[in-house]
Structures are given as structure tokens and as C-alpha cells.
Design a protein around this motif. Structure first.
Motif, mmCIF file in Angstrom:
data_model
loop_
_atom_site.group_PDB
_atom_site.id
_atom_site.type_symbol
_atom_site.label_atom_id
_atom_site.label_comp_id
_atom_site.label_asym_id
_atom_site.label_seq_id
_atom_site.Cartn_x
_atom_site.Cartn_y
_atom_site.Cartn_z
ATOM 1 N N ALA A 8 -5.911 0.712 14.343
ATOM 2 C CA ALA A 8 -4.477 0.814 13.868
ATOM 3 C C ALA A 8 -3.902 -0.384 13.643
ATOM 4 O O ALA A 8 -3.590 -1.318 14.257
ATOM 5 C CB ALA A 8 -3.577 1.768 14.994
ATOM 6 N N VAL A 9 -3.103 -0.216 12.509
ATOM 7 C CA VAL A 9 -2.315 -1.380 11.764
ATOM 8 C C VAL A 9 -0.884 -1.123 11.923
ATOM 9 O O VAL A 9 -0.233 -1.903 12.539
ATOM 10 C CB VAL A 9 -2.673 -1.809 10.412
ATOM 11 N N SER A 10 -0.663 0.047 11.634
ATOM 12 C CA SER A 10 1.037 0.291 11.608
ATOM 13 C C SER A 10 1.126 1.791 11.657
ATOM 14 O O SER A 10 0.197 2.346 10.890
ATOM 15 C CB SER A 10 1.874 -0.256 10.725
ATOM 16 N N CYS A 11 2.130 2.247 12.300
ATOM 17 C CA CYS A 11 2.218 3.764 12.356
ATOM 18 C C CYS A 11 3.821 4.151 12.166
ATOM 19 O O CYS A 11 4.578 3.210 12.517
ATOM 20 C CB CYS A 11 1.638 4.717 13.672
ATOM 21 N N ILE A 12 4.227 5.234 11.671
ATOM 22 C CA ILE A 12 5.510 5.597 11.456
ATOM 23 C C ILE A 12 5.801 7.137 11.971
ATOM 24 O O ILE A 12 4.997 7.932 11.508
ATOM 25 C CB ILE A 12 6.282 5.128 10.345
ATOM 26 N N SER A 13 6.640 7.354 12.928
ATOM 27 C CA SER A 13 6.873 8.939 13.061
ATOM 28 C C SER A 13 7.947 9.311 12.125
ATOM 29 O O SER A 13 8.999 8.832 11.866
ATOM 30 C CB SER A 13 7.281 8.936 14.589
ATOM 31 N N LYS A 14 7.758 10.268 11.152
ATOM 32 C CA LYS A 14 8.644 10.917 10.200
ATOM 33 C C LYS A 14 9.806 11.519 10.757
ATOM 34 O O LYS A 14 10.645 11.707 9.981
ATOM 35 C CB LYS A 14 7.808 11.631 9.109
ATOM 36 N N SER A 15 9.624 12.044 11.807
ATOM 37 C CA SER A 15 10.788 12.816 12.581
ATOM 38 C C SER A 15 12.002 11.857 12.971
ATOM 39 O O SER A 15 13.045 11.997 12.754
ATOM 40 C CB SER A 15 10.280 13.515 13.672
ATOM 41 N N ASP A 16 11.349 10.605 13.742
ATOM 42 C CA ASP A 16 12.582 9.697 14.284
ATOM 43 C C ASP A 16 12.413 8.335 13.831
ATOM 44 O O ASP A 16 13.161 7.624 14.385
ATOM 45 C CB ASP A 16 12.589 10.084 15.728
ATOM 46 N N LEU B 89 0.798 -1.295 0.065
ATOM 47 C CA LEU B 89 0.116 0.072 0.097
ATOM 48 C C LEU B 89 0.917 1.144 -0.012
ATOM 49 O O LEU B 89 1.914 1.059 0.730
ATOM 50 C CB LEU B 89 -0.947 -0.065 1.221
ATOM 51 N N SER B 90 0.396 2.335 -0.735
ATOM 52 C CA SER B 90 1.141 3.385 -0.748
ATOM 53 C C SER B 90 0.140 4.669 -0.305
ATOM 54 O O SER B 90 -0.971 4.505 -0.449
ATOM 55 C CB SER B 90 1.521 3.873 -2.360
ATOM 56 N N SER C 182 -1.419 -8.276 15.680
ATOM 57 C CA SER C 182 -1.799 -9.061 14.626
ATOM 58 C C SER C 182 -0.989 -9.200 13.484
ATOM 59 O O SER C 182 -1.092 -10.030 12.296
ATOM 60 C CB SER C 182 -3.413 -8.818 14.405
ATOM 61 N N VAL C 183 -0.261 -8.072 13.080
ATOM 62 C CA VAL C 183 0.548 -7.926 11.920
ATOM 63 C C VAL C 183 2.016 -7.810 12.057
ATOM 64 O O VAL C 183 2.708 -7.760 11.165
ATOM 65 C CB VAL C 183 0.251 -6.663 11.277
ATOM 66 N N LYS C 184 2.502 -7.912 13.224
ATOM 67 C CA LYS C 184 3.946 -8.006 13.583
ATOM 68 C C LYS C 184 4.870 -9.144 12.708
ATOM 69 O O LYS C 184 4.122 -10.100 12.741
ATOM 70 C CB LYS C 184 4.430 -7.838 15.154
ATOM 71 N N GLY C 185 5.774 -8.811 12.141
ATOM 72 C CA GLY C 185 6.483 -9.890 11.378
ATOM 73 C C GLY C 185 6.169 -9.976 9.877
ATOM 74 O O GLY C 185 6.614 -10.946 9.335
ATOM 75 N N ARG C 186 4.833 -9.574 9.668
ATOM 76 C CA ARG C 186 4.386 -9.944 8.540
ATOM 77 C C ARG C 186 4.248 -8.422 7.457
ATOM 78 O O ARG C 186 4.244 -8.475 6.335
ATOM 79 C CB ARG C 186 2.800 -10.333 8.329
ATOM 80 N N PHE C 187 4.064 -7.329 8.312
ATOM 81 C CA PHE C 187 3.704 -6.101 7.521
ATOM 82 C C PHE C 187 4.999 -5.131 8.096
ATOM 83 O O PHE C 187 5.610 -5.181 9.258
ATOM 84 C CB PHE C 187 2.484 -5.320 8.198
ATOM 85 N N LYS D 67 9.686 11.313 -2.152
ATOM 86 C CA LYS D 67 8.400 11.308 -2.451
ATOM 87 C C LYS D 67 7.131 11.817 -1.845
ATOM 88 O O LYS D 67 6.092 11.520 -2.162
ATOM 89 C CB LYS D 67 8.103 9.742 -2.931
ATOM 90 N N ASN D 68 7.631 12.054 -0.564
ATOM 91 C CA ASN D 68 6.409 12.238 0.311
ATOM 92 C C ASN D 68 5.574 11.343 0.488
ATOM 93 O O ASN D 68 4.212 11.487 0.437
ATOM 94 C CB ASN D 68 5.856 13.703 0.094
ATOM 95 N N THR D 69 5.758 10.052 0.338
ATOM 96 C CA THR D 69 4.909 8.761 0.419
ATOM 97 C C THR D 69 5.410 7.826 1.333
ATOM 98 O O THR D 69 6.803 7.683 1.600
ATOM 99 C CB THR D 69 5.255 8.190 -0.952
ATOM 100 N N VAL D 70 4.517 7.345 2.121
ATOM 101 C CA VAL D 70 4.617 6.406 3.063
ATOM 102 C C VAL D 70 4.127 4.898 2.718
ATOM 103 O O VAL D 70 3.205 4.690 1.901
ATOM 104 C CB VAL D 70 4.067 6.760 4.547
ATOM 105 N N TYR D 71 5.035 3.854 2.727
ATOM 106 C CA TYR D 71 4.490 2.552 2.182
ATOM 107 C C TYR D 71 4.047 1.734 3.373
ATOM 108 O O TYR D 71 4.598 1.797 4.444
ATOM 109 C CB TYR D 71 5.514 1.920 1.282
ATOM 110 N N MET D 72 3.227 0.572 3.097
ATOM 111 C CA MET D 72 3.021 -0.522 4.015
ATOM 112 C C MET D 72 3.352 -1.931 3.251
ATOM 113 O O MET D 72 2.270 -2.139 2.388
ATOM 114 C CB MET D 72 1.628 -0.512 4.876
ATOM 115 N N GLN D 73 4.399 -2.483 3.393
ATOM 116 C CA GLN D 73 4.426 -3.990 2.437
ATOM 117 C C GLN D 73 3.869 -4.801 3.684
ATOM 118 O O GLN D 73 3.987 -5.073 4.708
ATOM 119 C CB GLN D 73 6.014 -4.309 2.517
#
Length: 122
Positions: free
Chosen positions: A47-55, A20-21, A63-68, A76-82
Motif C-alpha cells: 500500500a502506498v496511499s489510501c483515502i476514505s471517500k466518506s470522511d 496518477l489518476s 516511504s512516501v510521506k511528504g512526497r505523495f 469526476k469519480n476520480t482519485v488522484y495521487m500526486q
């Protein structure tokens, strides 16, 4: 005004993968947290996954640890979730959101993209 565009959903068999992008425009979300949430029919948005863009601090639901895997491409100002090893219970509409703090509560996010459907068949 800032906007988020989520994409990459689709239909996949169990065990398959999707990426996902979440593309941001209008605002540079350098100091924001970007979260991926999902909502299945009849269930609350979670919530599935989050990222702080600063740190680059990340959060994953158990439920998604180890898979996502969540990642950010600042150029690209884009966040991905594999998403790997997908399961039928991952089926949901997935949303990306931006907020000042990395929270797991949807209420903490100010900007929301439209959802993208992920369907995992058994």
C-alpha cells in the motif's frame, strides 16, 4: 459492475513528478476507500496511499510521506495521487483499488484497476 481505470504513469528522472489518476465507472464509490498500491519486480504488492471517500481520512506509507498526496474529485469519480520528488526506488507498477474499508492489505479491496508503470531514472 464497477471498474477502475488507472493512468498517468511514465518515465521520469529522479526528483521529477507524476500524477496518477484512478477513474471509476459502473459504481459510485462514495462509501468506499480507494487505495494506491505498487509492486516492484520480485517484491510484494504494498500500500502506498489510501483515502476514505466518506470522511477523507488518508493513509501514506512512511516511504512516501511528504512526497505523495492523494485526493478525490467526487464530481469526476476520480482519485488522484500526486507524486513529487520521485526516487528510483519508487519504480513499480502502480494499481488503484476500491474496498469497503480503508485497509493497507491488498486482500481487503474488491475492485482493481489495471496497473500503470512508473519508472524513475537516476
Amino acid at each position: 459492475e464497477g471498474q477502475l481505470q488507472a493512468s498517468g504513469g511514465g518515465l521520469v528522472q529522479a526528483g521529477g513528478s507524476l500524477r496518477l489518476s484512478c477513474a471509476a465507472s459502473g459504481v459510485t464509490f462514495d462509501d468506499y476507500a480507494i487505495g494506491w498500491f505498487r509492486q516492484a519486480p520480485g517484491k510484494e504488492r504494498e500500500a502506498v496511499s489510501c483515502i476514505s471517500k466518506s470522511d477523507r481520512t488518508t493513509y501514506y506509507a512512511d516511504s512516501v510521506k511528504g512526497r505523495f498526496t492523494i485526493s478525490s474529485d467526487d464530481a469526476k469519480n476520480t482519485v488522484y495521487m500526486q507524486m513529487n520528488s520521485l526516487k528510483p526506488e519508487d519504480t513499480a507498477v502502480y494499481y488503484c483499488a476500491a474496498g469497503r474499508l480503508m485497509l493497507i492489505a491488498p486482500d481487503g479491496y474488491n475492485y482493481w484497476g489495471q496497473g500503470t508503470q512508473v519508472t524513475v531514472s537516476s
